[in-house]
Design a protein around this motif. Structure first.
Motif, short mmCIF file in Angstrom:
data_model
loop_
_atom_site.label_atom_id
_atom_site.label_comp_id
_atom_site.label_asym_id
_atom_site.label_seq_id
_atom_site.Cartn_x
_atom_site.Cartn_y
_atom_site.Cartn_z
N ARG A 49 0.87 -1.17 0.00
CA ARG A 49 0.00 0.00 0.00
C ARG A 49 0.91 1.23 0.00
O ARG A 49 2.04 1.15 0.45
N GLU A 50 0.37 2.37 -0.48
CA GLU A 50 1.14 3.62 -0.40
C GLU A 50 1.60 3.85 1.04
O GLU A 50 0.93 3.42 1.98
N THR A 51 2.70 4.55 1.19
CA THR A 51 3.25 4.74 2.54
C THR A 51 2.24 5.40 3.48
O THR A 51 2.15 5.05 4.66
N ASP A 52 1.44 6.35 2.95
CA ASP A 52 0.51 7.08 3.81
C ASP A 52 -0.66 6.22 4.25
O ASP A 52 -1.27 6.46 5.30
N LEU A 94 5.22 -6.90 6.36
CA LEU A 94 6.57 -6.41 6.06
C LEU A 94 6.57 -4.91 5.79
O LEU A 94 7.45 -4.19 6.25
N ASN A 95 5.58 -4.46 5.02
CA ASN A 95 5.54 -3.02 4.73
C ASN A 95 5.18 -2.21 5.98
O ASN A 95 5.63 -1.08 6.15
N GLN A 96 4.38 -2.81 6.88
CA GLN A 96 4.12 -2.15 8.15
C GLN A 96 5.42 -1.98 8.92
O GLN A 96 5.68 -0.93 9.50
N LEU A 97 6.25 -3.02 8.86
CA LEU A 97 7.54 -2.97 9.55
C LEU A 97 8.40 -1.85 8.97
O LEU A 97 8.98 -1.04 9.72
N GLU A 147 10.03 4.21 3.29
CA GLU A 147 8.92 4.15 2.34
C GLU A 147 8.49 2.70 2.20
O GLU A 147 9.30 1.78 2.32
N THR A 148 7.20 2.45 1.90
CA THR A 148 6.78 1.09 1.63
C THR A 148 7.34 0.65 0.28
O THR A 148 7.71 1.47 -0.55
N TYR A 149 7.40 -0.66 0.09
CA TYR A 149 8.17 -1.23 -1.02
C TYR A 149 7.35 -2.28 -1.74
O TYR A 149 6.65 -3.08 -1.10
N ARG A 150 7.42 -2.27 -3.09
CA ARG A 150 6.71 -3.31 -3.85
C ARG A 150 7.60 -4.54 -3.96
O ARG A 150 8.36 -4.69 -4.90
N PHE A 151 7.46 -5.42 -2.98
CA PHE A 151 8.35 -6.58 -2.91
C PHE A 151 8.24 -7.47 -4.14
O PHE A 151 9.23 -8.00 -4.63
N ILE A 152 6.99 -7.64 -4.63
CA ILE A 152 6.79 -8.64 -5.68
C ILE A 152 7.09 -8.10 -7.07
O ILE A 152 7.50 -8.85 -7.96
N SER A 153 6.94 -6.78 -7.28
CA SER A 153 7.08 -6.29 -8.64
C SER A 153 8.32 -5.45 -8.90
O SER A 153 8.55 -5.02 -10.02
N THR A 154 9.15 -5.22 -7.88
CA THR A 154 10.35 -4.42 -8.12
C THR A 154 11.51 -5.31 -8.54
O THR A 154 12.02 -6.10 -7.74
N GLU A 155 11.92 -5.18 -9.82
CA GLU A 155 13.08 -5.93 -10.28
C GLU A 155 14.34 -5.24 -9.78
O GLU A 155 14.33 -4.03 -9.56
N PRO A 156 15.45 -5.93 -9.62
CA PRO A 156 15.62 -7.38 -9.78
C PRO A 156 15.43 -8.16 -8.49
O PRO A 156 15.54 -9.37 -8.50
N TRP A 157 15.15 -7.46 -7.39
CA TRP A 157 15.18 -8.16 -6.09
C TRP A 157 13.98 -9.05 -5.87
O TRP A 157 13.97 -9.89 -4.98
#
Lengths: 319, 320
Positions: B155-158, B165-168, B175-185
């Motif tokens: 979700r957006e940071t706000d 994980l993003n809550q953490l 900032e929150t992070y798109r774990f599944i769609s951010t290449e290459p990680w």
């Protein structure tokens, strides 16, 4: 093994101070676990392995509004429990999970029973029957374990769709049994090499005198198989049966490829994967749906854990 | 088909199967002669051998042949399909991703499983503690992927977060992070799911191996003043080496064939496709028989040496 002669380096500046000799291994373990860091590490790993599941489980019992407006951990501050999500996945129009639950059951039972029956008989033949080329054939069966199921899938599907010698078509709109036969057959074929191998190993451990004396008494192979072998084989059959059950119940690839893409005969895994793609934010449905599909293998696993571990140690892991 | 009809089909197939088996067994048991022996052997062996020949052997050979033909299996194309795998950019990425999966998953799953097995060995809650890590083994990879997609929810940071994980991240001021769609990680975040599933397997096998280390070895080492880390390093690990190798190779094979996780988490998008997923996508979505078959053959070729090594080690473990 190299461990037979313990290699102990002469320097004593190791990480752990040498403790005074203690009498038992249990005492050593206790001492080691009393180290706060070790306990902490164990607890951290245990939490990491549990929290993801717990999060989704809690979510499945929260009202939709709560799920979308706050994280599942807020549940502990403001506990609202509902069964609406489970009602929605079963009776709602958009999921209809009961259909897929039925499909999973209808797929799994024959796909477990048939290969086990065939493999037990073949294992008996390899273990106790004499025929030319026995060893070569057994090695061939054993070697087939290395064939990944992916390698067979494209030609197998065309065999089902377009069978030779005027055999009936097993896939497609007019397929017998609504198309289940392709899935049943495929699971049975893929299970056989490992099943025959494991059951054969187990059967060889049964004393040969047992079979010999029965033969002397005039018993044929069929009698020996049904009256002597089958009862003795129950633990081994149970161990493999659990693996085959979990493998079929949890399978996605075979159902996708041989289910003809029709959701009518798809198991729950296919439906959930589909839902995960099309309704990727509908967590009230996804969480409840996931737990309906998880609960049955979990019950089987917990009830038969003993056999499961035994099977694991015997090597029943599909390569 | 209605539910009733499905259960009817279930009963028909099981009934039919058992009836045929029973009839064959009864009939062949009647004949008491050399011919009878042959008939019985055939009855016991033929169904399984026929299914194996038809379902594994013949298709495997056909796949190898089709890997040298075009997308509709109508013309010979030589090595073109294999050439595509090793030159096409998208397919090269598939190979790279597969390499990452295979290099990371077995090692981390084994290390975590081993450490946990040692930590909870002979502890008061050992059975319970082991069940916690073992549980993911019983559930489907689709279920595991859903569980982790929820952990990774973005979700957006706000906004109020629903993914843990993003809550953490947010609580720590990131900032929150798109774990599944951010290449290459993102590939690594998918690998985590496989590690989560396979560590329980490693833990179970290794725990049994640790318990099988003879007490007198441990005792002798302790009398020499060995304990803690050095006990683990110089006594435990060498003693369970064969089991370690079996675990590593078994997880490697499972990882090479990973399909469900990629399909459920990303559908092969965001540069996360792997060999087994690409096989499915090419063979059954793009209907490119030739390329699909070539990918399957490559998978086969990669698996063969590992399986052979695995079987050899397994024999060593059994021989002890």
């Amino acid at each position: 093994m190299s461990a037979a002669s313990p290699v102990v380096p002469s320097d004593t500046t190791g990480l752990a101070p040498s403790a005074p000799p203690e009498p038992s291994a249990a005492a050593e373990a206790k001492r080691r676990l009393s180290s706060p860091w070790a306990s902490l590490a164990a607890i951290v790993i245990a939490i990491l392995w549990t929290v993801p599941t717990a999060g989704l489980l809690i979510t499945s019992f929260r009202p939709v509004g709560d799920i979308n407006s706050s994280g599942w951990w807020k549940f502990f501050l403001d506990p609202n429990v509902t069964l609406d999500n489970y009602r929605a996945v079963f009776t709602g129009d958009d999921v209809g999970l009961s259909t897929y639950l039925v499909n999973s059951i209808v797929i799994t039972l024959p796909a477990v029973l048939i290969p086990i029956a065939l493999a037990t008989m073949a294992a008996y033949a390899f273990a106790w029957m004499k025929f030319p080329g026995r060893n070569a054939l057994f090695v061939a069966v054993f070697a087939l374990q290395i064939v990944p199921i992916q390698v067979t899938m494209i030609p197998l599907l065309s065999l089902y769709v377009d069978p030779p010698f005027g055999l009936p078509q097993l896939a497609g709109a007019n397929a017998p049994g609504g198309g289940f036969y392709t899935i049943w057959l495929s699971h049975a074929m893929f299970a056989l090499p490992l099943a025959i191998f494991l059951l054969h190993n187990f059967m060889r451990e049964i004393p040969g005198e047992l079979v010999e004396s029965a033969r002397v008494d005039g018993a044929g192979h069929v009698q020996i198989f049904t009256r002597i072998m089958l009862p003795l084989m129950v633990p081994a059959i149970a161990a493999f049966g659990i693996f085959q059950f979990l493998w079929v119940w949890n399978d996605l690839l075979v159902a996708l490829v041989f289910g003809g893409g029709s959701l009518n005969i798809s198991p729950m895994t296919v439906r959930l994967a589909e839902l995960s793609g099309t309704r990727d934010q509908a967590w009230h449905l996804l969480s409840a749906g996931a737990f309906v599909s998880l609960i049955i293998p979990l019950i089987v696993f917990l009830a038969l854990q003993r056999y499961f571990v035994r099977g694991l140690l015997a090597g029943s892991v599909k390569g | 088909m209605s539910t009733g009809e499905k259960f009817l089909q279930l009963l028909i197939v099981i009934g039919l199967f058992l009836a045929v088996m029973a009839v064959v067994l009864v009939l062949t048991s009647r004949v008491r002669s050399r011919v009878g022996e042959i008939l019985q052997t055939t009855a016991f062996l033929l169904p399984a051998v026929l299914l194996l020949a038809l379902g594994l052997l013949y298709p495997a050979i056909r796949t190898v042949i089709e890997s040298f033909r075009d997308r509709t299996s109508s013309e010979w194309v030589g090595l073109a399909n294999y050439e595509a795998i090793f030159t096409d950019d998208a397919l090269l990425q598939v190979l790279r991703n597969t390499a990452i999966w295979v290099l990371v998953t077995p090692v981390l799953a084994t290390v975590i499983g081993l450490v946990y097995a040692v930590l909870v060995d002979r502890a008061r809650f050992e059975r319970f503690a082991k069940a916690l890590m073992f549980m993911p083994m019983a559930i489907s990879l689709v279920g595991a992927s859903l569980i982790w997609r929820f952990v990774y929810s973005y979700r957006e940071t706000d906004a109020a977060q629903i993914g843990v994980l993003n809550q953490l991240l947010k609580s720590l001021g990131f900032e929150t992070y798109r774990f599944i769609s951010t290449e290459p990680w993102n590939t690594l975040f998918l690998v985590v799911v496989m590690i989560w599933v396979q560590a329980g397997f490693a833990m179970t096998i290794l725990s049994a191996a640790i318990k099988a280390v003879p007490d007198d070895i441990v005792e002798a080492a302790r009398l020499d003043g060995v304990s803690g880390w050095r006990m683990f390093r110089y006594i435990t690990v060498p003693s369970i080496r064969p089991s370690l190798i079996v675990v590593l190779t078994t997880i490697t094979i499972a990882t090479l064939k990973v399909f469900d996780i990629v399909r459920t988490m990303t559908g092969g998008n965001f540069g996360t496709s792997v060999l087994a997923y690409e096989f499915y996508a090419q063979g059954f979505r793009a209907f490119n028989n030739g390329l699909g078959a070539a990918l399957a053959v490559l998978l086969f070729v990669l698996v063969i040496p590992i399986v052979i090594y695995n079987v050899r080690q397994m024999r060593k473990v059994e021989a002890r």
